[in-house]
Design a protein around this motif. Structure first.
Motif, short mmCIF file in Angstrom:
data_model
loop_
_atom_site.label_atom_id
_atom_site.label_comp_id
_atom_site.label_asym_id
_atom_site.label_seq_id
_atom_site.Cartn_x
_atom_site.Cartn_y
_atom_site.Cartn_z
N GLY A 229 0.83 -1.17 -0.06
CA GLY A 229 -0.09 -0.11 0.06
C GLY A 229 0.92 1.22 -0.12
O GLY A 229 0.52 2.17 -0.76
N ALA A 230 2.01 1.18 0.79
CA ALA A 230 2.79 2.20 0.85
C ALA A 230 3.46 2.73 -0.44
O ALA A 230 3.67 3.79 -0.97
N ALA A 231 4.17 1.54 -1.13
CA ALA A 231 4.68 1.71 -2.45
C ALA A 231 3.52 2.17 -3.38
O ALA A 231 4.22 3.14 -4.34
N TYR A 232 2.42 1.72 -3.41
CA TYR A 232 1.44 1.96 -4.42
C TYR A 232 1.04 3.52 -4.14
O TYR A 232 0.98 4.44 -5.36
N GLY A 233 1.01 4.08 -3.00
CA GLY A 233 0.71 5.53 -2.80
C GLY A 233 1.90 6.26 -3.35
O GLY A 233 1.75 7.48 -3.96
N ILE A 234 3.05 5.96 -3.06
CA ILE A 234 4.16 6.56 -3.49
C ILE A 234 4.10 6.73 -5.08
O ILE A 234 4.66 7.74 -5.63
N VAL B 249 -3.82 3.95 -15.76
CA VAL B 249 -2.90 2.78 -15.76
C VAL B 249 -2.65 2.33 -14.17
O VAL B 249 -2.45 1.14 -13.99
N LEU B 250 -2.51 3.33 -13.30
CA LEU B 250 -2.40 3.07 -12.00
C LEU B 250 -3.55 2.26 -11.39
O LEU B 250 -3.09 1.48 -10.59
N TYR B 251 -4.74 2.55 -11.58
CA TYR B 251 -5.68 1.82 -11.20
C TYR B 251 -5.80 0.27 -11.54
O TYR B 251 -6.04 -0.56 -10.99
N GLY C 101 -3.15 -1.31 -9.75
CA GLY C 101 -3.51 -1.72 -8.47
C GLY C 101 -4.27 -3.08 -8.37
O GLY C 101 -4.26 -3.83 -7.43
N SER C 102 -5.16 -2.97 -9.59
CA SER C 102 -5.65 -4.32 -9.72
C SER C 102 -4.90 -5.51 -9.73
O SER C 102 -5.18 -6.70 -9.00
N ALA C 103 -3.68 -5.57 -10.39
CA ALA C 103 -2.67 -6.48 -10.29
C ALA C 103 -2.19 -7.07 -9.01
O ALA C 103 -1.83 -8.14 -8.66
N ILE C 104 -2.06 -5.89 -8.29
CA ILE C 104 -1.27 -6.03 -6.94
C ILE C 104 -2.28 -6.60 -6.14
O ILE C 104 -1.77 -7.57 -5.32
N TRP C 105 -3.44 -6.15 -5.76
CA TRP C 105 -4.29 -6.74 -4.92
C TRP C 105 -5.59 -7.73 -5.26
O TRP C 105 -6.37 -8.21 -4.89
N ASP C 106 -5.48 -7.96 -6.86
CA ASP C 106 -6.19 -8.74 -7.27
C ASP C 106 -7.77 -8.50 -6.96
O ASP C 106 -8.46 -9.42 -6.78
N VAL C 107 -7.85 -7.10 -7.49
CA VAL C 107 -9.10 -6.90 -7.39
C VAL C 107 -9.81 -6.34 -8.72
O VAL C 107 -9.36 -5.40 -9.34
N ASP D 199 -12.50 -5.14 -9.94
CA ASP D 199 -13.28 -3.91 -9.96
C ASP D 199 -12.06 -2.80 -10.45
O ASP D 199 -12.67 -1.55 -11.05
N MET D 200 -11.06 -2.76 -9.81
CA MET D 200 -10.24 -1.68 -10.12
C MET D 200 -9.55 -1.66 -11.47
O MET D 200 -9.35 -0.71 -12.02
N PHE D 201 -9.36 -2.83 -11.97
CA PHE D 201 -9.00 -2.91 -13.32
C PHE D 201 -10.08 -2.67 -14.28
O PHE D 201 -9.86 -1.82 -15.33
N VAL D 202 -11.30 -2.59 -14.03
CA VAL D 202 -12.41 -2.34 -14.84
C VAL D 202 -12.55 -0.97 -14.92
O VAL D 202 -12.50 -0.32 -15.94
#
Length: 210
Positions: free
Chosen positions: A106-111, A150-152, A155-161, A163-166
């Motif tokens: 989460g910290a790396a994603y926010g940075i 692209v960042l969303y 994020g989908s790839a990081i957390w396997d979510v 909805d974020m990819f969509v």
């Protein structure tokens, strides 16, 4: 034989499994921020700021509402800062009990968000003086929104979510359509479809969370 206190009180293994699943769901709701609080501030930011940009700098240089040139950009900057602070606080409060790899992810994603926007701002600021005025807004808006999409998806790839990819794919497609339509129309597309997409994502996420 008399049962002891440490023996399971569940006669049906399925009941125990259902209890475990309910507790897992409750834990996820506890550590995951409310989607409305994470998406709606950004949706309103896009709807208001890009809406003002369309009204002031419409297609073919048309002005629908007479307002100072600096007002749309000021609104975008102020609302972006406010939305970033608000969602940052919400995310930090939700993850304060999380440690280990998830916390570092989460910290790396926010940075990554901060580094990406800062880099693009410096690049666009450097080359912006060589871009025609009517295309300058398209450069900043299209570039920044492309990064968001692209960042969303990342994020989908990081957390396997899923909805974020969509959402990231939707933002990317909307952005490309707006850029192809040109200045003025790009702001309208982002305000309605982009901001509306973020508002819808927050609502859908909240309904699924319930």
């Amino acid at each position: 034989m008399t049962s002891t206190d440490d023996e399971s009180s569940f006669e049906d293994p399925g009941e125990a499994l259902r209890l475990i699943e309910r507790e897992q769901a409750n834990t996820m709701r506890h550590v995951t921020p409310d989607p409305r609080l994470m998406y709606w501030p950004w949706g309103l930011t896009w709807l208001i700021s890009f809406g003002l940009s369309f009204l002031r700098f419409g297609p073919d240089g048309k002005t629908f509402v007479d307002m100072p040139d600096w007002l749309p950009l000021l609104a975008l900057t102020g609302l972006l800062i406010a939305a970033g602070i608000f969602t940052g606080i919400v995310g930090a409060r939700a993850s304060r009990h999380i440690s280990g790899p998830s916390s570092r992810q989460g910290a790396a994603y926010g940075i990554s968000w901060s580094a990406g926007f800062t880099s693009l701002a410096i690049i666009f600021g450097r080359v912006g003086e060589h871009v025609p005025d009517e295309m300058l807004g398209l450069l900043w808006g299209g570039g920044m929104v492309a990064l968001v999409g692209v960042l969303y998806m990342a994020g989908s790839a990081i957390w396997d979510v899923r909805d974020m990819f969509v959402l990231g794919a939707w933002i990317s497609v909307v952005n490309v359509i707006g850029v192809l339509w040109g200045p003025g129309w790009h702001a309208l597309v982002l305000a309605v479809a982009g901001g509306g997409g973020l508002l819808a994502a927050g609502l859908i996420g909240w309904m699924r969370r319930r």
